[in-house]
Design a protein around this motif. Structure first.
Motif, PDB file in Angstrom:
ATOM      1  N   ILE A  69      43.056  47.772  56.929  1.00 22.14           N
ATOM      2  CA  ILE A  69      41.650  47.376  56.883  1.00 22.14           C
ATOM      3  C   ILE A  69      41.499  45.873  56.693  1.00 22.14           C
ATOM      4  O   ILE A  69      40.652  45.236  57.323  1.00 22.14           O
ATOM      5  CB  ILE A  69      40.911  48.131  55.756  1.00 22.14           C
ATOM      6  CG1 ILE A  69      40.892  49.630  56.073  1.00 22.14           C
ATOM      7  CG2 ILE A  69      39.490  47.611  55.578  1.00 22.14           C
ATOM      8  CD1 ILE A  69      40.330  50.477  54.964  1.00 22.14           C
ATOM      9  N   ILE A 137      38.340  49.036  50.087  1.00 23.14           N
ATOM     10  CA  ILE A 137      38.486  50.114  51.074  1.00 23.14           C
ATOM     11  C   ILE A 137      37.358  51.135  50.922  1.00 23.14           C
ATOM     12  O   ILE A 137      36.746  51.568  51.903  1.00 23.14           O
ATOM     13  CB  ILE A 137      39.859  50.805  50.916  1.00 23.14           C
ATOM     14  CG1 ILE A 137      40.980  49.832  51.274  1.00 23.14           C
ATOM     15  CG2 ILE A 137      39.941  52.054  51.787  1.00 23.14           C
ATOM     16  CD1 ILE A 137      42.364  50.358  50.984  1.00 23.14           C
ATOM     17  N   THR A 140      34.121  49.730  52.183  1.00 24.09           N
ATOM     18  CA  THR A 140      34.093  49.639  53.644  1.00 24.09           C
ATOM     19  C   THR A 140      33.811  51.003  54.274  1.00 24.09           C
ATOM     20  O   THR A 140      32.991  51.124  55.190  1.00 24.09           O
ATOM     21  CB  THR A 140      35.435  49.096  54.171  1.00 24.09           C
ATOM     22  OG1 THR A 140      35.679  47.802  53.596  1.00 24.09           O
ATOM     23  CG2 THR A 140      35.419  48.992  55.685  1.00 24.09           C
ATOM     24  N   LYS A 141      34.475  52.021  53.768  1.00 19.49           N
ATOM     25  CA  LYS A 141      34.304  53.353  54.345  1.00 19.49           C
ATOM     26  C   LYS A 141      32.942  53.947  54.022  1.00 19.49           C
ATOM     27  O   LYS A 141      32.345  54.646  54.845  1.00 19.49           O
ATOM     28  CB  LYS A 141      35.421  54.281  53.854  1.00 19.49           C
ATOM     29  CG  LYS A 141      36.789  53.934  54.441  1.00 19.49           C
ATOM     30  CD  LYS A 141      37.825  55.000  54.102  1.00 19.49           C
ATOM     31  CE  LYS A 141      39.145  54.705  54.798  1.00 19.49           C
ATOM     32  NZ  LYS A 141      40.158  55.756  54.520  1.00 19.49           N
ATOM     33  N   LYS A 203      40.514  41.219  60.771  1.00 15.22           N
ATOM     34  CA  LYS A 203      41.906  41.413  61.129  1.00 15.22           C
ATOM     35  C   LYS A 203      42.356  40.304  62.072  1.00 15.22           C
ATOM     36  O   LYS A 203      41.576  39.828  62.895  1.00 15.22           O
ATOM     37  CB  LYS A 203      42.104  42.750  61.842  1.00 15.22           C
ATOM     38  CG  LYS A 203      42.092  43.956  60.931  1.00 15.22           C
ATOM     39  CD  LYS A 203      42.457  45.163  61.754  1.00 15.22           C
ATOM     40  CE  LYS A 203      42.524  46.395  60.897  1.00 15.22           C
ATOM     41  NZ  LYS A 203      42.946  47.558  61.668  1.00 15.22           N
TER      42      LYS A 203
END
Length: 204
Positions: A69, A137, A140-141, A203
């Motif tokens: 991620i 994480i 984000t999800k 990324k």
């Protein structure tokens, strides 16, 4: 100065200062520096594992969850920061002895150094590892801000650490978190010219 070398130097400085706060002032009282610090305290308590080694293992394990991620460049810089921090923790724990320790002084100075180190890292777009990776994480999800999951993750670990080691730890940990986060904000607001960052939210 070469931007890469400047970033590298500040990451080394941030990790070292953070390790100084933890190894010399906070960890001798089993005060967690955060969620990862709390787990490291438990590993030290249960297995007599070196705090520096325990902290590196916890941080590296949590970082593995975030590589996909957060991106590989973010992960590499974070590995540098947590490695320097862990080596610093071991160095300051084993090389310096403070006679007639004062809990209040150690709590304040440890939190100030901790916040300064984290602030320097964050200014360079580098994480200090820990459960912040997991909180990011989750945010984000679930498309929520990371503050709430970070708070509950840290609190859960603080409670478990307090149950196993000493209940006063949760109070000391909360005070340390409050002080260190204030310092993080101050450091992040300081003006460093030509700061070099990698835009870690994307990324590569």
């Amino acid at each position: 100065m070469n931007p890469f070398l400047k970033k590298y130097g500040l990451v080394i400085a941030g990790g070292t200062i953070q390790g100084l706060g933890m190894g010399l002032f906070l960890f001798p009282h089993s005060i967690p520096s955060g969620g990862a610090g709390g787990i490291a305290v438990l590993l030290n308590y249960w297995f007599n594992m070196s705090m520096g080694v325990a902290l590196w293992i916890v941080n590296f394990s949590l970082l593995l969850f975030g590589v996909k991620i957060l991106g590989k460049r973010f992960a590499l810089w974070t590995i540098v920061s947590i490695t320097v921090t862990s080596l610093s923790v071991d160095f300051f724990e084993t090389s310096f002895m403070i006679q007639n320790r004062n809990l209040v002084y150690d709590l304040v100075f440890g939190s100030l150094f901790l916040g300064t180190g984290i602030g320097l890292l964050m200014r360079q777009g580098v994480s200090n590892g820990g459960v912040g990776v997991v909180a990011l994480i989750i945010s984000t999800k679930r498309k929520i801000l990371p503050g709430k999951p970070l708070f509950f993750l840290n609190m859960s670990i603080f409670v478990i650490t307090a149950m196993v080691v000493d209940w006063k730890i949760i109070v000391l940990a909360l005070i340390s978190q409050w002080l260190s986060t204030r310092v993080v904000d101050l450091v992040c607001q300081m003006s460093f010219q030509n700061a070099y960052t990698l835009g870690w939210r994307k990324k590569p």
